[in-house]
Design an enzyme around this catalytic site. Sequence first.
Site, PDB file in Angstrom:
ATOM      1  N   CYS A   1      21.629  24.371 -17.523  1.00 30.29           N
ATOM      2  CA  CYS A   1      20.523  24.869 -16.700  1.00 30.29           C
ATOM      3  C   CYS A   1      19.403  23.814 -16.652  1.00 30.29           C
ATOM      4  O   CYS A   1      19.411  22.844 -17.412  1.00 30.29           O
ATOM      5  CB  CYS A   1      20.013  26.200 -17.243  1.00 30.29           C
ATOM      6  SG  CYS A   1      18.921  26.043 -18.672  1.00 30.29           S
TER       7      CYS A   1
ATOM      8  N   ASN B   1      24.430  29.686 -27.671  1.00 37.27           N
ATOM      9  CA  ASN B   1      23.309  30.484 -27.172  1.00 37.27           C
ATOM     10  C   ASN B   1      23.054  31.673 -28.094  1.00 37.27           C
ATOM     11  O   ASN B   1      23.972  32.246 -28.668  1.00 37.27           O
ATOM     12  CB  ASN B   1      23.492  30.917 -25.710  1.00 37.27           C
ATOM     13  CG  ASN B   1      24.791  31.628 -25.412  1.00 37.27           C
ATOM     14  OD1 ASN B   1      25.785  31.445 -26.085  1.00 37.27           O
ATOM     15  ND2 ASN B   1      24.776  32.454 -24.381  1.00 37.27           N
TER      16      ASN B   1
ATOM     17  N   CYS C   1      19.223  28.897 -25.065  1.00 33.02           N
ATOM     18  CA  CYS C   1      20.471  28.314 -24.565  1.00 33.02           C
ATOM     19  C   CYS C   1      21.136  27.491 -25.673  1.00 33.02           C
ATOM     20  O   CYS C   1      20.457  27.008 -26.599  1.00 33.02           O
ATOM     21  CB  CYS C   1      20.193  27.389 -23.397  1.00 33.02           C
ATOM     22  SG  CYS C   1      19.798  28.219 -21.852  1.00 33.02           S
TER      23      CYS C   1
ATOM     24  N   GLU D   1      22.458  24.438 -25.572  1.00 26.93           N
ATOM     25  CA  GLU D   1      22.065  23.031 -25.605  1.00 26.93           C
ATOM     26  C   GLU D   1      20.729  22.856 -26.325  1.00 26.93           C
ATOM     27  O   GLU D   1      20.527  21.922 -27.109  1.00 26.93           O
ATOM     28  CB  GLU D   1      21.934  22.470 -24.173  1.00 26.93           C
ATOM     29  CG  GLU D   1      23.199  22.536 -23.348  1.00 26.93           C
ATOM     30  CD  GLU D   1      23.341  23.836 -22.556  1.00 26.93           C
ATOM     31  OE1 GLU D   1      22.956  24.907 -23.086  1.00 26.93           O
ATOM     32  OE2 GLU D   1      23.838  23.783 -21.435  1.00 26.93           O
TER      33      GLU D   1
ATOM     34  N   CYS E   1      17.505  23.123 -19.935  1.00 23.60           N
ATOM     35  CA  CYS E   1      18.344  22.359 -20.882  1.00 23.60           C
ATOM     36  C   CYS E   1      18.401  20.890 -20.485  1.00 23.60           C
ATOM     37  O   CYS E   1      18.382  20.002 -21.337  1.00 23.60           O
ATOM     38  CB  CYS E   1      19.755  22.927 -20.928  1.00 23.60           C
ATOM     39  SG  CYS E   1      19.818  24.483 -21.821  1.00 23.60           S
TER      40      CYS E   1
HETATM   41  N1  THU Z   1      23.057  29.510 -21.119  1.00 23.62           N
HETATM   42  C1  THU Z   1      23.205  28.456 -21.972  1.00 23.62           C
HETATM   43  O1  THU Z   1      23.360  28.625 -23.190  1.00 23.62           O
HETATM   44  N2  THU Z   1      23.175  27.212 -21.450  1.00 23.62           N
HETATM   45  C2  THU Z   1      23.029  26.922 -20.129  1.00 23.62           C
HETATM   46  O2  THU Z   1      22.915  25.766 -19.764  1.00 23.62           O
HETATM   47  C3  THU Z   1      23.038  28.006 -19.144  1.00 23.62           C
HETATM   48  C4  THU Z   1      22.865  29.380 -19.696  1.00 23.62           C
HETATM   49  C5  THU Z   1      23.070  30.866 -21.671  1.00 23.62           C
HETATM   50  C6  THU Z   1      21.735  31.557 -21.628  1.00 23.62           C
HETATM   51  C7  THU Z   1      22.149  32.998 -21.676  1.00 23.62           C
HETATM   52  O3  THU Z   1      22.332  33.378 -23.036  1.00 23.62           O
HETATM   53  C8  THU Z   1      23.504  33.037 -20.988  1.00 23.62           C
HETATM   54  O4  THU Z   1      23.963  31.698 -20.970  1.00 23.62           O
HETATM   55  C9  THU Z   1      23.469  33.573 -19.578  1.00 23.62           C
HETATM   56  O5  THU Z   1      22.526  32.934 -18.809  1.00 23.62           O
END
Ligand code: THU
Length: 166
Positions: free
Chosen positions: A113, A63, A74, A76, A116
């Site tokens: 999430c 991320n 994110c 992914e 993603c």
């Molecule tokens: N985040 C991800 O990288 N992937 C996910 O599937 C869920 C959330 C990151 C986004 C943000 O930088 C941090 O986690 C907090 O939400």
Amino acid sequence: MKKDFQIRLDATLYECWEDLPADYRQLILEARKATDESYAPYSQFHVGAAILLADGSMLRANNQENASYPCGACAEQSLLYYYGTRAKQSPIVAMAITARRAGSQEFIKITPCGKCRQVMLETYHRQKQAYVILLEYGKGQFLSLPSIEVLLPCNFNPEVLQENNP
Ligand code: THU
């Protein structure tokens, strides 16, 4: 007429590191490396992702946050968009996702999430081949899912788009 039905979630829980197949362990280690390289100064929630390609190679990303919060990406999505920039790549056979909080060495439970999941679904349709999703699941456990389809039932996909095009 009304018809009730259930949507199945097929999954495998690996209860400890030793239970994981060797190639999955490698992939988890690659995702953890990406987690350590993540840029998450605002949420302090570091996420890493890694993909294993059919040719045996691996790619990783994480991320990337921004002072303007919604501009962040994110792990992914960073990874799959990077992968997608090169058209004729070897297909993805597995994707691992790991996370930890800043200041802690402990890897914690993570599930992708909603946005993603939609991006992961597009990759599945693009390569026309399912790939395993391997999640760091907390307490040294790992959850394996056979396809993104089980994480996003009743989804919007290229076929739905096609069906509704006149
Ligand atoms: N985040 C991800 O990288 N992937 C996910 O599937 C869920 C959330 C990151 C986004 C943000 O930088 C941090 O986690 C907090 O939400």
